[in-house]
Enzyme design. Structure first.
Site, PDB file in Angstrom:
ATOM      1  N   GLY A 165      46.891  20.218  22.880  1.00 43.81           N
ATOM      2  CA  GLY A 165      45.503  20.488  22.548  1.00 43.81           C
ATOM      3  C   GLY A 165      44.518  20.511  23.677  1.00 43.81           C
ATOM      4  O   GLY A 165      43.318  20.752  23.445  1.00 43.81           O
TER       5      GLY A 165
ATOM      6  N   GLU B 139      52.782  18.064  24.017  1.00 47.91           N
ATOM      7  CA  GLU B 139      53.064  19.423  23.547  1.00 47.91           C
ATOM      8  C   GLU B 139      51.958  20.402  23.966  1.00 47.91           C
ATOM      9  O   GLU B 139      51.344  21.059  23.121  1.00 47.91           O
ATOM     10  CB  GLU B 139      53.200  19.425  22.020  1.00 47.91           C
ATOM     11  CG  GLU B 139      54.254  18.463  21.477  1.00 47.91           C
ATOM     12  CD  GLU B 139      54.125  18.242  19.984  1.00 47.91           C
ATOM     13  OE1 GLU B 139      53.202  18.832  19.363  1.00 47.91           O
ATOM     14  OE2 GLU B 139      54.928  17.487  19.420  1.00 47.91           O
ATOM     15  N   PRO B 140      51.678  20.540  25.259  1.00 46.05           N
ATOM     16  CA  PRO B 140      50.623  21.481  25.669  1.00 46.05           C
ATOM     17  C   PRO B 140      51.052  22.922  25.466  1.00 46.05           C
ATOM     18  O   PRO B 140      52.213  23.282  25.660  1.00 46.05           O
ATOM     19  CB  PRO B 140      50.446  21.171  27.162  1.00 46.05           C
ATOM     20  CG  PRO B 140      51.792  20.662  27.589  1.00 46.05           C
ATOM     21  CD  PRO B 140      52.327  19.895  26.412  1.00 46.05           C
ATOM     22  N   GLY B 141      50.121  23.753  25.059  1.00 45.56           N
ATOM     23  CA  GLY B 141      50.388  25.175  24.912  1.00 45.56           C
ATOM     24  C   GLY B 141      49.335  25.988  25.619  1.00 45.56           C
ATOM     25  O   GLY B 141      49.563  26.563  26.690  1.00 45.56           O
TER      26      GLY B 141
ATOM     27  N   ARG C 241      41.403  36.493  17.834  1.00 50.96           N
ATOM     28  CA  ARG C 241      40.617  35.265  17.939  1.00 50.96           C
ATOM     29  C   ARG C 241      39.117  35.454  17.693  1.00 50.96           C
ATOM     30  O   ARG C 241      38.511  34.636  16.996  1.00 50.96           O
ATOM     31  CB  ARG C 241      40.847  34.582  19.291  1.00 50.96           C
ATOM     32  CG  ARG C 241      42.292  34.119  19.500  1.00 50.96           C
ATOM     33  CD  ARG C 241      42.445  33.276  20.761  1.00 50.96           C
ATOM     34  NE  ARG C 241      41.840  31.973  20.595  1.00 50.96           N
ATOM     35  CZ  ARG C 241      40.711  31.594  21.167  1.00 50.96           C
ATOM     36  NH1 ARG C 241      40.031  32.430  21.940  1.00 50.96           N
ATOM     37  NH2 ARG C 241      40.237  30.384  20.966  1.00 50.96           N
TER      38      ARG C 241
ATOM     39  N   TYR D  73      38.011  33.215  14.688  1.00 53.55           N
ATOM     40  CA  TYR D  73      37.317  31.976  15.058  1.00 53.55           C
ATOM     41  C   TYR D  73      35.909  32.206  15.593  1.00 53.55           C
ATOM     42  O   TYR D  73      35.250  31.250  15.988  1.00 53.55           O
ATOM     43  CB  TYR D  73      38.073  31.235  16.168  1.00 53.55           C
ATOM     44  CG  TYR D  73      39.510  30.913  15.926  1.00 53.55           C
ATOM     45  CD1 TYR D  73      39.926  30.278  14.758  1.00 53.55           C
ATOM     46  CD2 TYR D  73      40.472  31.190  16.889  1.00 53.55           C
ATOM     47  CE1 TYR D  73      41.255  29.949  14.569  1.00 53.55           C
ATOM     48  CE2 TYR D  73      41.808  30.866  16.707  1.00 53.55           C
ATOM     49  CZ  TYR D  73      42.189  30.250  15.542  1.00 53.55           C
ATOM     50  OH  TYR D  73      43.508  29.921  15.350  1.00 53.55           O
TER      51      TYR D  73
ATOM     52  N   CYS E 127      38.762  49.981  11.330  1.00 53.99           N
ATOM     53  CA  CYS E 127      37.769  50.199  10.271  1.00 53.99           C
ATOM     54  C   CYS E 127      37.405  48.878   9.592  1.00 53.99           C
ATOM     55  O   CYS E 127      37.665  48.666   8.401  1.00 53.99           O
ATOM     56  CB  CYS E 127      38.311  51.211   9.262  1.00 53.99           C
ATOM     57  SG  CYS E 127      37.084  51.812   8.105  1.00 53.99           S
TER      58      CYS E 127
END
Length: 434
Positions: A254, A291-293, A330, A334, A361
């Site tokens: 995160g 768990e870095p992404g 994104r 978001y 469209c």
């Protein structure tokens, strides 16, 4: 910025020094981006190998000589070549599906370094992970515990289990990427954790190995992690009094990146603080899993696109480009902010405010709003910080084929995903026999 010629001082691209201006032309490592756009077409995803490896080293240095494992959160970017790079670097992997497990194995990843997360693991996925020999299942419900026990018993394999708990901690991020609050679907309420661990200890073919917690994504403060960690330490001690001893603590991933003006957390600052707090509580022997992404790949990638038309209007002016919401979801999903830069500065164009939009469209088909850009029709633009949660979320809406992906290593270019064709688009579809 009022209408005028573009500034002579180049802006600072996200992902510097791997993305940089040289004589007013934007480069990735040693290659000019416009050269790639013209050679491979647009929309085009471009990644820097050096940027990925630099981000990895920021974690590797922080855990050096410590009992820790970094598992790349591969949902951020699951291209096989990217996974292959991380496997070569010694990374583990955080997966959330059977398909992601298959990708890890195809890329040469070590299944014993794989943690399997996700709220809805299906039976076939459990079977595949058990047979592969993953490090741990991050279990998120009592129902999943029961199902996993039944599958493991039938296969005569012991399933290593970690419970993902929900600590009800606000990560101060977008609500869609918050995962550690009570109203989120993820994890087991921390108040129910001791009882659930006791239940797990009584089920056949399960071996309790750890505790997992992931509170959200694009986090730019250490304090939410520490708020969660304090609750986890209390839980670990409570479990110990019940005879349940853990081997590892997984604090999730995160960590945020720079999209606009954020100041990201240095992984070393977080890792050092976590180890200090664990050690001061007598838990220094626990293996730390992370768990870095996004923080490993987000600023290592960009999306190249070309201006099709410029459409000035009374209320808003639109730069219509060939990339769209199917390529980069994104912003529509978001309302995410991505930097936008022309690939060449000081072209003589006048700077004015544009909404950068695609051809799809839908009114939601926008990539950036109210950006001051000095551009003309047919110019190329770069959408920054698209190495994470970008191509992986792309689709084929409006029958648009998905973009190609390129990896740059110094002055070397590798096509790591071919651009889709119309035949790719309709593969598996069948006409009726009329």
């Amino acid at each position: 910025m009022s209408p005028q010629n573009a500034p002579s001082t180049p802006p600072t691209p996200a992902g510097q020094p791997f993305f940089h201006f040289d004589q007013n032309r934007l480069f990735v490592e040693s290659i000019e981006l416009e050269t790639l756009a013209k050679q491979y077409g647009t929309p085009l995803y471009v990644y820097s190998r050096a940027a990925i490896e630099h981000a990895w080293q920021s974690y590797a240095r922080a855990i050096e000589s410590r009992k820790a494992l970094i598992c790349y959160g591969m949902k951020a970017n699951s291209n096989l070549a990217i996974l292959q790079l991380f496997a070569k670097l010694g990374s583990g992997f955080d997966i959330v599906s059977g398909g992601e497990l298959a990708r890890v194995l195809k890329a040469g990843g070590d299944p014993s370094k794989v943690v399997f997360s996700g709220v809805g693991k299906q039976i076939w996925e459990m079977e595949a992970a058990l047979k592969a020999g993953v490090k741990c299942f991050n279990v998120e419900s009592v129902a999943e515990l029961k199902q996993l026990s039944e599958v493991a018993t039938r296969l005569n394999i012991v399933a290593p289990v970690s419970l993902r708990v929900n600590p009800d901690v606000d990560p101060h991020t977008h609500p869609y990427i918050s995962t550690g609050l009570k109203e989120n679907k993820f994890g087991i309420a921390i108040e129910e954790a001791v009882q659930t661990y006791q239940y797990a200890s009584e089920l056949p073919n399960l071996n309790i190995t750890g505790l997992d917690c992931h509170i959200g994504s694009q986090i730019t403060e250490i304090s939410p992690y520490l708020d969660a960690l304090d609750k986890l330490i209390i839980l670990i001690k409570a479990l110990s009094t019940q005879g349940i001893t853990l081997q590892h603590l997984d604090i999730g991933g995160g960590l945020g990146i720079r999209y606009h003006d954020e100041t990201p957390i240095d992984p070393a600052d977080l890792i050092n603080t976590v180890f200090e707090r664990l050690t001061s509580n007598g838990l220094g022997d626990l293996e730390l899993v992370m768990e870095p992404g996004r923080s490993l790949v987000g600023n290592a990638g960009v999306l190249l696109t070309q201006v099709i038309f410029l459409k000035p209007a009374e209320q808003r002016s639109f730069a219509i480009v060939d990339a769209a919401m199917n390529d980069l979801m994104r912003p529509a999903l978001y309302e995410a902010w991505h930097g936008v830069l022309p690939l060449k500065l000081n072209t003589g164009a006048k700077a004015q405010t544009w909404d950068v939009v695609g051809p799809i469209c839908e009114s939601a088909d926008w990539l950036a709003k109210e950006r001051t850009l000095a551009i003309e029709q047919n110019d190329y633009l770069v959408i920054e910080s698209t190495g994470a949660y970008s191509f992986v979320m792309s689709g084929q809406y409006n029958s648009r084929t998905r973009a190609a992906e390129i990896l740059v290593d110094g002055d070397q270019v590798t096509v790591i995903r071919e651009r889709e064709t119309f035949d790719d688009l309709i593969r598996g579809e069948n006409l009726l026999d009329l």
